[in-house]
Motif scaffolding. Structure first.
Motif, PDB file in Angstrom:
ATOM      1  N   HIS A 180      -2.782   7.287  -4.284  1.00 25.77           N
ATOM      2  CA  HIS A 180      -4.070   7.922  -4.041  1.00 25.77           C
ATOM      3  C   HIS A 180      -4.080   8.593  -2.674  1.00 25.77           C
ATOM      4  O   HIS A 180      -3.439   8.135  -1.730  1.00 25.77           O
ATOM      5  CB  HIS A 180      -5.202   6.889  -4.067  1.00 25.77           C
ATOM      6  CG  HIS A 180      -5.301   6.143  -5.359  1.00 25.77           C
ATOM      7  ND1 HIS A 180      -5.673   6.744  -6.541  1.00 25.77           N
ATOM      8  CD2 HIS A 180      -5.107   4.829  -5.645  1.00 25.77           C
ATOM      9  CE1 HIS A 180      -5.693   5.830  -7.502  1.00 25.77           C
ATOM     10  NE2 HIS A 180      -5.346   4.665  -6.998  1.00 25.77           N
TER      11      HIS A 180
ATOM     12  N   TYR B 170      -1.145   4.487  -1.718  1.00 26.82           N
ATOM     13  CA  TYR B 170      -1.900   5.434  -0.895  1.00 26.82           C
ATOM     14  C   TYR B 170      -0.960   6.371  -0.153  1.00 26.82           C
ATOM     15  O   TYR B 170       0.173   5.995   0.175  1.00 26.82           O
ATOM     16  CB  TYR B 170      -2.792   4.685   0.107  1.00 26.82           C
ATOM     17  CG  TYR B 170      -3.843   3.831  -0.546  1.00 26.82           C
ATOM     18  CD1 TYR B 170      -5.025   4.374  -1.028  1.00 26.82           C
ATOM     19  CD2 TYR B 170      -3.635   2.459  -0.715  1.00 26.82           C
ATOM     20  CE1 TYR B 170      -5.985   3.591  -1.647  1.00 26.82           C
ATOM     21  CE2 TYR B 170      -4.579   1.670  -1.332  1.00 26.82           C
ATOM     22  CZ  TYR B 170      -5.747   2.241  -1.800  1.00 26.82           C
ATOM     23  OH  TYR B 170      -6.687   1.448  -2.417  1.00 26.82           O
TER      24      TYR B 170
ATOM     25  N   ILE C 206      -6.052   9.142   0.668  1.00 31.76           N
ATOM     26  CA  ILE C 206      -7.040   8.349   1.398  1.00 31.76           C
ATOM     27  C   ILE C 206      -8.261   9.212   1.684  1.00 31.76           C
ATOM     28  O   ILE C 206      -8.156  10.300   2.253  1.00 31.76           O
ATOM     29  CB  ILE C 206      -6.445   7.804   2.709  1.00 31.76           C
ATOM     30  CG1 ILE C 206      -5.313   6.821   2.398  1.00 31.76           C
ATOM     31  CG2 ILE C 206      -7.520   7.116   3.543  1.00 31.76           C
ATOM     32  CD1 ILE C 206      -4.640   6.251   3.628  1.00 31.76           C
TER      33      ILE C 206
ATOM     34  N   THR D 200       0.812  -1.226   0.000  1.00 28.87           N
ATOM     35  CA  THR D 200       0.000   0.000   0.000  1.00 28.87           C
ATOM     36  C   THR D 200       0.844   1.274   0.000  1.00 28.87           C
ATOM     37  O   THR D 200       0.326   2.350  -0.313  1.00 28.87           O
ATOM     38  CB  THR D 200      -0.926   0.045   1.232  1.00 28.87           C
ATOM     39  OG1 THR D 200      -0.139  -0.068   2.435  1.00 28.87           O
ATOM     40  CG2 THR D 200      -1.950  -1.073   1.189  1.00 28.87           C
TER      41      THR D 200
END
Length: 468
Positions: free
Chosen positions: A368, A242, A370, A238
């Motif tokens: 991205h 993110y 969150i 992740t």
């Protein structure tokens, strides 16, 4: 060189010692019941009328609020007693037989001599000992419940809830990779257990607060392996997708892993060496696994013959998984892990090849940000979770019954509960077969049928079919 070799084996022997586990249990408040003495009382009096005396203060402890609870934890004026059955002052296990010796109060528990305690600790060398000690007291509820939660993080209930929740509500691409890491590490760890065949810490002297995995061998601790591999793989997969604090993620992973590992020592299920070996092994495995799993996930998702190849590999892994010199639940647990992993990846493959799963165009810029869920998103998440778990429970029950009955009729032709231990080859085949089929079905509906149902009900997570 010989001195170094000898020092290494001395260290291994020290880490295997049950006394280390006992020290950790004592540190967190698990004490011998013999530390609490009882006042002399009438033989016909009830347990509640007894007044234990503290050795530290010499004051009697009020037992008026003692009760037996369903979880086996009974508070005794700040002291929590774990019981397997209600204590009786006239029990043959705790009261000396025949007439009492001079100076000994009738009905009072007889303490074992040092020689008896030493012989008992020496003779109890494996987890299958029939004379395991149940004579312990838990003096701190916080640690007890915390470590019960910690050990549950490596149990079937956690997998059955964490994996579907992650796919339905967080990120499918990360979820598939984490499931692959979980399956590979568990398979290797469980296989090593039945190859090395080292027993769990002997009881006594260790207090065994949990016996669910007592029949399995202990080396290495697969709880420690999963406790490290799942949070670590989540962070690694992740961190480029993110925007979040990697430091906070690492601290969370350390706390998670520590609670899981200490819980196995606290409950008396592993030695320190089991935990250390599990952590070292999983850290070594993660070095090649992280890049390898990335490539494997792409192959499993896109190759047209992926389901056939995955099913063949999983079946062969179940058949040829290492087995010990006696029956243990290890192979059954390994089969569950392989079944779930197979179902998850076949479900994702089906979505991809039916065209429902496609990469977004234009491709979004990573990582991205969150997005914290709104009230509407929270409501949909709870609705998906409730409906999904209900369907999973029903699927598990139906598939377990149908597959077990079918395999039993074909291979043995008799009735037997699926919860009974298996001994013959045919019974082992039935057990492994129904578990494999049941959990493969659970994994498949988690990734294919339930997301499709969510889509028809317009409660799906918008990015589910774009996470490749």
């Amino acid at each position: 060189m010989e001195t170094l070799h000898q020092s290494m084996w001395d260290l291994i022997d020290r880490l295997k010692e049950p006394s280390l586990v006992l020290k950790i249990q004592t540190c967190f408040g698990v004490l011998p019941r013999s530390n609490i003495e009882y006042e002399p009382s009438n033989e016909k009096s009830d347990l509640k009328s007894l007044g234990p005396v503290s050795q530290d203060t010499g004051q009697s402890i009020d037992r008026s609020h003692v009760y037996e609870s369903t979880d086996g934890v009974s508070p005794v004026n700040g002291v929590t007693a774990l019981r397997k059955s209600k204590i009786s002052t006239t029990s043959t296990d705790e009261v000396s037989s025949g007439s009492p010796k001079k100076g000994q109060v009738q009905g009072q528990r007889k303490k074992p001599s040092i020689k008896e305690a030493t012989l008992g600790a020496t003779d109890a060398v494996s987890s299958e000992s029939d004379s395991e000690s149940k004579d312990y007291v838990v003096t701190n509820r916080f640690w007890y419940y915390l470590f019960c939660l910690g050990t549950a993080l490596g149990d079937e209930i956690f997998y059955a809830s964490f994996i579907p929740f992650w796919f339905w509500n967080i990120d499918g691409a990360v979820g598939r990779r984490v499931v692959l890491v979980w399956a590979i590490t568990m398979y290797i760890g469980q296989g090593i257990k039945d190859i090395v065949r080292w027993p769990r810490p002997s009881s006594p002297p260790v207090f065994r607060l949990q016996k669910k995995w007592a029949l399995e061998y202990g080396m290495p601790s697969t709880h420690a392996m999963v406790g490290a591999s799942i949070p670590l793989s989540v962070i690694l997969y992740t961190m480029d997708r993110y925007q979040y604090s990697i430091t906070c993620g690492v601290l969370f992973a350390i706390v998670w892993c520590s609670v899981v590992c200490i819980s196995r020592l606290y409950l008396g299920m592993h030695s320190v060496l089991d935990i250390v070996a599990g952590l070292v092994l999983v850290l070594l495995l993660m070095i090649p696994l992280i890049p390898l799993v990335d490539s494997m996930d792409h192959f499993c998702l896109t190759h047209k013959h992926s389901p056939f190849l995955l099913t063949t590999a999983a079946v062969l892994m179940v058949i040829y998984s290492p087995s010990g010199d006696r029956w243990t639940p290890t192979r059954g647990d390994t089969t569950v892990v392989l079944g779930v992993s197979l179902g998850v990846h076949v479900g994702a493959w089906t979505n991809y090849h039916l065209g429902t799963m496609q990469e977004p165009f234009p491709k979004p810029t990573l990582p991205h940000a969150i997005l914290w869920p709104s009230y509407e998103m929270m409501g949909l998440m709870l609705l998906r979770t409730a409906l999904g778990f209900s369907c999973i429970v029903a699927t598990r029950a139906i598939c377990k019954w149908a597959s077990y009955a079918t395999l039993r009729a074909v291979l043995l032709g008799t009735n037997k509960s699926p919860n009974e231990p298996s001994s013959s080859r045919a019974e082992v085949a039935v057990e492994l077969g129904y578990k494999f089929f049941t959990y493969a079905a659970v994994g498949f509906i988690t990734l294919y049928l339930l997301p499709g149902a969510f889509r028809l009900l317009h409660i799906e997570r918008p990015t589910f079919y774009t996470e490749i």
